[in-house]
Design a protein around this motif. Sequence first.
Motif: not given
Length: 81
Positions: A63-67
């Motif tokens: 999720d952090g990488a996507l954001a």
Amino acid sequence: MSNAKIGLVHLRRINPALNMRRYYTLSIQPTLFGGTSLVRHWGRIGTSGQSLIETFDAAEDADGALARLERSKRCRGYVDP
């Protein structure tokens, strides 16, 4: 089972003056082994483009990488279609 959000982001960058018509898609998908994958797909609109899959053990990392990637692309001029 992983608690990852199934995320999907479609972005486009179109600039006729530069003959630029690009797309960038990000999606989060569960793996068969309980992890989470971030799937990136990009290229010129109308072509098959390129893909890259990154696998994470923790859903929060994906999720952090996507954001981060979405924020980076938006700073470079990509917008929602």
